[in-house]
Structures are given as structure tokens and as C-alpha cells.
Design a protein around this motif. Structure first.
Motif, PDB file in Angstrom:
ATOM      1  N   LYS A  17     -59.760  -7.086  30.367  1.00  0.00           N
ATOM      2  CA  LYS A  17     -60.506  -8.053  29.318  1.00  0.00           C
ATOM      3  C   LYS A  17     -59.448  -7.936  28.285  1.00  0.00           C
ATOM      4  O   LYS A  17     -58.835  -9.446  27.737  1.00  0.00           O
ATOM      5  N   CYS A  18     -58.047  -7.338  28.125  1.00  0.00           N
ATOM      6  CA  CYS A  18     -57.201  -6.828  27.036  1.00  0.00           C
ATOM      7  C   CYS A  18     -56.313  -7.539  27.496  1.00  0.00           C
ATOM      8  O   CYS A  18     -55.938  -9.035  26.578  1.00  0.00           O
ATOM      9  N   THR A  19     -56.327  -8.855  28.592  1.00  0.00           N
ATOM     10  CA  THR A  19     -55.355 -10.044  29.659  1.00  0.00           C
ATOM     11  C   THR A  19     -55.686 -11.030  28.841  1.00  0.00           C
ATOM     12  O   THR A  19     -55.049 -11.978  28.750  1.00  0.00           O
ATOM     13  N   GLN A  20     -56.875 -10.727  29.200  1.00  0.00           N
ATOM     14  CA  GLN A  20     -57.498 -12.239  28.853  1.00  0.00           C
ATOM     15  C   GLN A  20     -57.517 -12.661  26.963  1.00  0.00           C
ATOM     16  O   GLN A  20     -57.603 -13.643  26.507  1.00  0.00           O
ATOM     17  N   VAL A  21     -57.473 -11.701  26.363  1.00  0.00           N
ATOM     18  CA  VAL A  21     -57.724 -11.881  24.945  1.00  0.00           C
ATOM     19  C   VAL A  21     -56.036 -11.777  23.908  1.00  0.00           C
ATOM     20  O   VAL A  21     -56.401 -11.987  22.944  1.00  0.00           O
ATOM     21  N   CYS A  22     -55.206 -11.579  24.871  1.00  0.00           N
ATOM     22  CA  CYS A  22     -54.237 -11.186  24.183  1.00  0.00           C
ATOM     23  C   CYS A  22     -53.432 -12.784  23.718  1.00  0.00           C
ATOM     24  O   CYS A  22     -53.318 -13.676  24.398  1.00  0.00           O
ATOM     25  N   PRO A  23     -53.531 -13.193  22.827  1.00  0.00           N
ATOM     26  CA  PRO A  23     -52.913 -13.928  22.141  1.00  0.00           C
ATOM     27  C   PRO A  23     -51.320 -14.593  22.597  1.00  0.00           C
ATOM     28  O   PRO A  23     -50.987 -16.055  22.288  1.00  0.00           O
ATOM     29  N   THR A  24     -50.691 -14.036  22.875  1.00  0.00           N
ATOM     30  CA  THR A  24     -49.564 -14.259  22.749  1.00  0.00           C
ATOM     31  C   THR A  24     -48.950 -14.135  24.594  1.00  0.00           C
ATOM     32  O   THR A  24     -47.397 -14.300  24.452  1.00  0.00           O
ATOM     33  N   GLN A  25     -48.986 -13.981  25.089  1.00  0.00           N
ATOM     34  CA  GLN A  25     -49.071 -13.274  26.427  1.00  0.00           C
ATOM     35  C   GLN A  25     -48.019 -11.889  26.618  1.00  0.00           C
ATOM     36  O   GLN A  25     -47.027 -12.144  27.424  1.00  0.00           O
ATOM     37  N   ALA A  26     -48.154 -11.680  25.736  1.00  0.00           N
ATOM     38  CA  ALA A  26     -47.543  -9.776  25.710  1.00  0.00           C
ATOM     39  C   ALA A  26     -47.885  -9.456  27.387  1.00  0.00           C
ATOM     40  O   ALA A  26     -47.630  -8.831  27.965  1.00  0.00           O
ATOM     41  N   LEU A  27     -49.162  -9.992  27.213  1.00  0.00           N
ATOM     42  CA  LEU A  27     -50.443  -9.400  28.841  1.00  0.00           C
ATOM     43  C   LEU A  27     -50.110 -10.938  28.772  1.00  0.00           C
ATOM     44  O   LEU A  27     -51.004 -11.191  28.637  1.00  0.00           O
ATOM     45  N   MET A  28     -49.943 -10.965  30.649  1.00  0.00           N
ATOM     46  CA  MET A  28     -49.938 -11.576  31.045  1.00  0.00           C
ATOM     47  C   MET A  28     -51.400 -12.295  31.512  1.00  0.00           C
ATOM     48  O   MET A  28     -52.294 -10.893  32.113  1.00  0.00           O
ATOM     49  N   PRO A  29     -52.364 -13.138  31.399  1.00  0.00           N
ATOM     50  CA  PRO A  29     -53.440 -13.220  31.835  1.00  0.00           C
ATOM     51  C   PRO A  29     -53.482 -12.982  34.014  1.00  0.00           C
ATOM     52  O   PRO A  29     -53.108 -13.717  34.278  1.00  0.00           O
ATOM     53  N   LEU A  30     -54.731 -12.275  33.856  1.00  0.00           N
ATOM     54  CA  LEU A  30     -55.113 -11.788  34.892  1.00  0.00           C
ATOM     55  C   LEU A  30     -55.976 -12.045  35.002  1.00  0.00           C
ATOM     56  O   LEU A  30     -57.698 -11.822  33.965  1.00  0.00           O
ATOM     57  N   LYS A  31     -56.957 -11.884  36.408  1.00  0.00           N
ATOM     58  CA  LYS A  31     -58.545 -11.677  36.864  1.00  0.00           C
ATOM     59  C   LYS A  31     -58.842 -10.482  37.090  1.00  0.00           C
ATOM     60  O   LYS A  31     -57.777 -10.496  37.673  1.00  0.00           O
ATOM     61  N   GLU A  32     -59.714 -10.156  36.828  1.00  0.00           N
ATOM     62  CA  GLU A  32     -60.460  -8.856  37.979  1.00  0.00           C
ATOM     63  C   GLU A  32     -60.574  -8.582  39.325  1.00  0.00           C
ATOM     64  O   GLU A  32     -59.797  -7.754  40.072  1.00  0.00           O
ATOM     65  N   ASP A  33     -60.070 -10.061  40.317  1.00  0.00           N
ATOM     66  CA  ASP A  33     -59.061  -9.749  41.714  1.00  0.00           C
ATOM     67  C   ASP A  33     -58.189  -9.900  41.735  1.00  0.00           C
ATOM     68  O   ASP A  33     -57.786  -9.772  43.049  1.00  0.00           O
ATOM     69  N   ASP A  34     -57.256  -9.872  40.507  1.00  0.00           N
ATOM     70  CA  ASP A  34     -55.934  -9.917  41.275  1.00  0.00           C
ATOM     71  C   ASP A  34     -55.778  -8.321  41.482  1.00  0.00           C
ATOM     72  O   ASP A  34     -54.264  -8.069  41.871  1.00  0.00           O
ATOM     73  N   ILE A  35     -56.304  -8.032  41.423  1.00  0.00           N
ATOM     74  CA  ILE A  35     -55.879  -5.942  41.446  1.00  0.00           C
ATOM     75  C   ILE A  35     -55.791  -5.872  43.086  1.00  0.00           C
ATOM     76  O   ILE A  35     -55.158  -5.292  43.664  1.00  0.00           O
ATOM     77  N   TYR A  36     -56.189  -6.732  43.519  1.00  0.00           N
ATOM     78  CA  TYR A  36     -56.390  -6.266  45.327  1.00  0.00           C
ATOM     79  C   TYR A  36     -55.012  -7.151  45.785  1.00  0.00           C
ATOM     80  O   TYR A  36     -55.226  -7.324  46.948  1.00  0.00           O
ATOM     81  N   GLU A  37     -54.373  -7.820  45.043  1.00  0.00           N
ATOM     82  CA  GLU A  37     -52.995  -8.803  45.619  1.00  0.00           C
ATOM     83  C   GLU A  37     -51.687  -7.337  45.527  1.00  0.00           C
ATOM     84  O   GLU A  37     -50.892  -6.961  46.144  1.00  0.00           O
ATOM     85  N   GLY A  38     -52.527  -5.944  44.666  1.00  0.00           N
ATOM     86  CA  GLY A  38     -50.941  -5.051  44.916  1.00  0.00           C
ATOM     87  C   GLY A  38     -50.661  -4.937  43.508  1.00  0.00           C
ATOM     88  O   GLY A  38     -50.222  -5.992  42.336  1.00  0.00           O
ATOM     89  N   LYS A  39     -49.302  -4.573  44.253  1.00  0.00           N
ATOM     90  CA  LYS A  39     -47.680  -4.943  43.293  1.00  0.00           C
ATOM     91  C   LYS A  39     -47.626  -5.910  42.443  1.00  0.00           C
ATOM     92  O   LYS A  39     -47.080  -6.691  41.670  1.00  0.00           O
ATOM     93  N   LYS A  40     -47.258  -7.236  43.166  1.00  0.00           N
ATOM     94  CA  LYS A  40     -47.746  -8.634  43.344  1.00  0.00           C
ATOM     95  C   LYS A  40     -47.885  -8.993  42.348  1.00  0.00           C
ATOM     96  O   LYS A  40     -47.244 -10.548  40.993  1.00  0.00           O
ATOM     97  N   LYS A  41     -49.449  -8.458  41.920  1.00  0.00           N
ATOM     98  CA  LYS A  41     -49.417  -9.374  40.735  1.00  0.00           C
ATOM     99  C   LYS A  41     -49.612  -8.082  38.992  1.00  0.00           C
ATOM    100  O   LYS A  41     -49.634  -8.771  37.516  1.00  0.00           O
ATOM    101  N   VAL A  42     -51.047  -7.055  39.255  1.00  0.00           N
ATOM    102  CA  VAL A  42     -50.485  -6.171  38.661  1.00  0.00           C
ATOM    103  C   VAL A  42     -49.845  -5.011  38.768  1.00  0.00           C
ATOM    104  O   VAL A  42     -49.486  -4.411  40.179  1.00  0.00           O
ATOM    105  N   ASP A  43     -48.743  -4.217  37.914  1.00  0.00           N
ATOM    106  CA  ASP A  43     -48.226  -3.472  37.857  1.00  0.00           C
ATOM    107  C   ASP A  43     -47.941  -2.624  36.761  1.00  0.00           C
ATOM    108  O   ASP A  43     -46.557  -3.074  36.322  1.00  0.00           O
ATOM    109  N   MET A  44     -48.626  -1.830  36.266  1.00  0.00           N
ATOM    110  CA  MET A  44     -48.569  -0.937  35.414  1.00  0.00           C
ATOM    111  C   MET A  44     -48.207   0.476  35.782  1.00  0.00           C
ATOM    112  O   MET A  44     -47.024   0.913  35.050  1.00  0.00           O
ATOM    113  N   GLY A  45     -47.863   1.134  37.234  1.00  0.00           N
ATOM    114  CA  GLY A  45     -46.982   2.089  37.761  1.00  0.00           C
ATOM    115  C   GLY A  45     -47.161   2.223  38.848  1.00  0.00           C
ATOM    116  O   GLY A  45     -48.297   1.202  39.491  1.00  0.00           O
TER     117      GLY A  45
END
Lengths: 325, 236
Positions: free
Chosen positions: B123-151
């Protein structure tokens, strides 16, 4: 007019107070539905008095209502960056400082500042007088100051240069380039007020910003009347620059004016409506109009060049006849 | 008429004391900054998550764990306008803010998974106004490191109950939203993290029953502490 302005200010203050409470209720709902052990720690019992009462009240309000999630997600944020019913409204200072710090131009965010930008181009510095939550607090503070004066305690009144705020704006923009991050966010009062309220409601603690706001209010009470808004605020400087070409202006009627000076005393920004020197910093709050006993001041639809020629005409008349009008 | 003011000797001794005092202060500041700089040299190399309890300042300087979808640290600081929208919509209240007085990173969002981990609702990525957090969907975690990389989560075999053979825990495997992609169970139910699939949400770190956390989230670009430091240093 003053009633509308006051109610808008109170509405904004309520918005920045109630929106975090609404979202806190969302957190509470999530904690109830999930079975995570660590979420149990943030249940209602551990919160402060205001938060508890608000959650109980909202429980009663949303008792048998299906679309609670929709209501909670419909409005988010503060005047600095507001999400309301799918529309996004942001402060121009946010976009300017972010772009100049090196993030590049991000168009969806740049379009979100258009509302306040066009409002300023049309009506002048109206964000300050009509929306800014700090302005409301400072006005109340100024009433206290007037009470002190009435009681015979004269607070000191220090005058600074009016151009200081443009210098502050320029210096902070240059330092934003060097630092690679927006520096206005630490000192811009409308953001600081809303953020500290959010910190208090969500986390139960406040940051440095609260002390900054208290410092500002205290010095405005004792040292210099409304010094932050008049001489220092970088956001006010940006809005003044935008508002220099405003179309709606406060114009003095020469035939009615008796030069009593009530409007000069009433202006929160220390401008002088009686001598037609409003310049670009007028926020069209209408306090001078309300203070005028002769109804000599009124809003007029008047572009920049027309006002200039009018003032020049008045000056020439003054020089020729030795009297005004 | 004799004045009551201090005598000449008294003034001189006072001045000498003052100079001594100032010298002491200067020396201590210089020494402190020297030691501090030696300490800071290692900050970029060890896991900031481990330092957090020792020193919040070290944690913030070396880079806190940002919410999902965050761009790299320099660009993040340029883009973040500190509008607190991300924290407002976060359902588990996992997003918190760097304290004031922590330099330029003050009031920027971070996640401390040891106390409250991210649930990857995005939800935070969708609400961020300046794309400091790039918008993501919930299914994007199944792509692994390619889409979501917190650590990346990392298991400490010296602390893990199952690895030590004390008992069978399975807590991290049970809580992981990416079972068999990010974490697998080997012989004797021992967990093993697959770095390519792990997005670093920290749910395993939150649930880990070991007090010192046998599984910990390591920031991207941070080397293993055993590679840069002798064993036993900064290890707790």
C-alpha cells in the motif's frame, strides 16, 4: 468573509488531526483481524487517552457499515501532500525543492502542485491566510499578544527586513542542491505542525519539530510580532513570488478613506493598505476590509499593470495637489 | 581606596586555567572524532540491523532498511518529501521514522523488522507521491529480487535452534510468505534461505524465538560481517 476563512482554517486543522486518527483506526482493525503476537502489543489498551476515545467513537460510527476500508483510504496526508478521493494536491515548495535536489522532474507529482499554483496566480498568497495550519495558531497567538498589550504588558516588537524570506528561500534551495535532499521539510511550519500531530497520534511521541513550533510561537509572542510569516518563511516567499501577478486585489477607495489607519494595524503581515503598498505579499485574507469603518477597501479584479498605473496616478495627484484624492 | 576586583595574579591563573580547559576540550573532540571515524569506517560494511540496539545513530548513518520498492539510498533521499503518507496507510504500523537530529535522514521512513515486520501489502508504494517507493503490486513479490529488494535474510547457524540440534522450530519457514521460493527446509527441518527469492520483508526475523535473532535481514550491498571483521567483533 472572515467567517468563511476561519471555518476553512478550522477545517484544515481538523483534517490534519482527524486523518491520522482515521488511519489509526485502520491499524486497529488490522490488529484485530490478524493473529500475530506482536500486533497484540499495539492494541487499544496501550494507547493514549485521545487515541482510545477516538477508536471507541469510530467503532460506534462504523458498527454496521460495509465500506469502512473505502472511507479510511479515501483521504490521506496533510496539505503538504494530500490524497483526497483519488486526487492529489501538493505544496509547490515540495516539488520545487525535490526537483532542485536532483530527483529529476516527475510529472505526476508536478501536476499535483497545479491546484495551489493556480490558486496563488489568481488570488495571491492565499495558502498562508486561508489554509496554513501554522498561520491559524499564530493568529491565535497574536490575539494573546494583543491581550497582553491591552493589560499593559508591552511585548517587544523587533522589525526585520522583509526580503529576508527570499534570501532564506534562495539559500535553502542552494543547500538542497549540495545536500542532495530537501531541507525545507525540517522547518516549513505547515508540514511540521501536521507531521508532529501525526507522530503524536501514531507513535505517542513528538520530535524536534514541536519544540521548533513552540519556539516560534513564544518568540512571536514576546520578541517580534509574526516574525516567521513576515520575514522568514520560505514557503511564503514562494507563494509571494507566484502571487505577484495575482488578479484579485484589495483596492482602497480614495473618496471614502479617512486615513484612520485601522487597516494598517489589522494586517497580519504588517503591510500598509492605507498607503497602497501591498505589493506581492498580500494574501487577500480580508482582515483590513473587516477592520475598515468606512468600507473603503474592497476586492477588485485588477491585473498587475492596472494596479501599477493606478498607484502612479494617485502619486501624481498627491504631488500636484498636496492632498490625497 | 582599594578596589575589590581580582588581583593581577588571580587573573593570570584564571587565564591559564581557561587555556588548559580549552585545550582539553579541543583534544577530547579531536580524539573522539578520530575514534569515531575509525568506527564509522566499518559501518558501511557490517549489518546495520545488528548495530541498531547498540547505537541508533550508527544505524541511521549506515542506512536503515527502507520500505519495499525503495530506490537506492541517494536517490531515495532526493525524492522523499517526508510527507508520512506511507506510514499512514501501513496496516501493521511497521513503517517508522528516523528521529530528528539524525542529520539529513531525519523524518524519512524505515522499517525495523525485529519489532514489526513488513507484510508486503504494497500500500505504501501505491500511495507514495514522488516514486521514492516505486509502485508495486502484491503479486510482484513472486518475481523475487528483480522487483522487490529490501534486503536478504541470513541464518546464523550458531544461534538457530534447529541448526544447533536443540529442537525443531520451523517458525521462519511457517511465517514466510514465499515458502519454497525464499526459504526451504533441508534435512532435519533445517531452514536455508535462497537469496534470489528472498525479498527481505523481515517476517522471519520478527517471529524468530531466539532473543538475539538467529535469522536477520541484511541490507543489499552489505557484506557479511565475517568477511570484513575478525570473528567476535560486533557480534551479538
Amino acid at each position: 468573509m472572515q467567517f468563511i476563512r476561519r471555518s476553512l482554517q478550522v477545517l484544515v486543522l481538523l483534517l490534519i488531526f482527524l486523518v491520522p486518527l482515521l488511519h489509526l483506526y485502520g491499524v486497529e482493525r488490522y490488529a484485530r483481524e490478524s493473529f500475530s503476537y506482536s500486533l497484540a502489543a499495539q492494541r487499544i489498551e496501550t494507547r493514549g487517552w485521545i487515541q482510545q476515545k477516538a477508536i471507541l467513537l469510530m467503532d460506534r460510527l462504523f458498527q454496521d457499515y460495509e465500506g469502512t476500508e473505502g472511507v479510511i483510504s479515501s483521504v490521506t496526508g496533510s496539505p503538504w501532500s494530500l490524497n483526497i478521493l483519488g486526487y492529489r494536491i501538493s505544496d509547490p515548495l515540495a516539488a520545487v525543492s525535490m526537483s532542485i535536489a536532483g530527483s529529476g522532474f516527475f510529472w505526476p507529482f508536478i501536476t499535483s502542485i497545479l491546484f495551489f499554483t493556480f490558486l496563488s496566480l489568481l488570488l495571491g498568497r492565499v495558502f498562508c491566510g486561508w489554509i496554513c495550519p501554522y498561520h491559524f495558531l499564530a493568529e491565535m497567538n497574536n490575539k494573546l499578544r494583543n491581550l497582553f498589550s491591552y493589560l499593559g504588558i508591552r511585548p517587544h516588537n523587533l522589525h526585520l527586513k522583509r526580503r529576508n524570506k527570499y534570501i532564506v528561500l534562495a539559500i535553502l534551495l542552494i543547500f538542497s542542491i549540495i545536500a542532495g535532499t530537501s531541507l525545507f521539510t525540517h522547518i516549513y511550519p505547515p508540514l511540521v505542525v501536521s507531521r508532529e500531530l501525526f507522530y503524536y497520534i501514531f507513535y505517542g511521541s513528538v520530535g524536534f519539530g514541536t519544540f521548533f513550533i513552540i519556539f516560534l510561537l513564544f518568540t512571536e509572542l514576546t520578541v517580534s510580532q509574526r516574525w516567521w510569516c513576515r520575514y522568514m518563511c520560505p514557503g511564503g516567499a514562494l507563494y509571494s513570488l507566484l502571487g505577484s501577478v495575482r488578479l484579485v486585489r484589495m483596492v482602497r477607495d480614495e473618496d471614502r478613506c479617512t486615513f484612520c489607519g485601522e487597516c494598517d494595524k489589522a494586517c497580519p503581515f504588517g503591510l500598509l493598505p492605507m498607503s497602497d503598498t501591498m505589493g506581492m505579499e498580500c494574501d487577500n485574507c480580508g482582515l483590513c476590509r473587516a477592520a475598515c469603518p468606512e468600507d473603503a477597501l474592497s476586492y477588485r479584479f485588477m491585473p498587475l499593470w492596472k494596479e501599477r498605473s493606478m498607484i502612479n496616478e494617485r502619486k501624481r495627484t498627491l504631488k500636484r495637489t498636496g492632498t490625497n484624492g | 581606596m582599594k578596589g575589590k576586583g581580582p588581583s593581577r595574579e588571580r587573573v593570570q591563573t584564571d587565564r591559564r586555567g581557561f587555556i588548559k580547559k580549552m585545550g582539553g576540550i579541543t583534544l577530547s573532540i579531536a580524539g573522539g572524532s578520530l575514534l569515531g571515524s575509525i568506527f564509522l569506517r566499518y559501518l558501511g560494511r557490517v549489518n546495520a540491523q545488528d548495530l541498531a540496539e547498540l547505537s541508533p545513530y550508527a544505524y541511521y548513518v549506515s542506512g536503515p532498511l527502507r520500505p519495499p520498492g525503495a530506490v537506492e539510498e541517494d536517490l531515495f533521499l532526493k525524492r522523499c518529501i517526508q510527507c508520512f503518507l506511507c506510514a499512514e496507510v501501513c496496516p501493521p504500523k511497521a513503517i517508522r521514522f528516523v528521529r530528528s537530529g539524525m542529520g539529513l535522514k531525519a523524518n524519512t521512513p524505515y522499517i525495523f523488522p525485529r519489532e514489526r515486520a513488513c507484510i508486503l501489502c504494497m500500500k505504501c508504494t501505491q500511495v507514495c507521491p514522488t516514486q521514492a517507493l516505486m509502485p508495486l503490486k502484491e503479486d510482484d513479490i513472486y518475481e523475487g529480487k528483480k522487483k522487490v529488494d529490501m534486503g536478504t535474510a541470513e541464518i546464523d547457524k550458531r544461534l538457530c535452534i534447529t541448526h544447533l540440534g536443540i529442537g525443531k522450530c520451523e517458525a521462519c519457514y511457517t511465517i514466510c510468505p514465499l515458502k519454497e521460493r525464499a526459504i526451504v527446509q533441508e534435512a532435519m527441518l533445517r531452514p536455508r534461505v535462497i537469496p534470489e527469492g528472498c525479498v527481505g520483508c523481515g517476517l522471519c526475523e520478527e517471529i524468530c524465538p531466539v532473543r538475539a535473532k538467529a535469522i536477520r535481514v541484511r541490507l543489499p550491498g552489505v557484506k557479511k560481517e565475517r568477511e570484513v571483521l575478525p570473528p567476535g567483533v560486533l557480534y551479538f
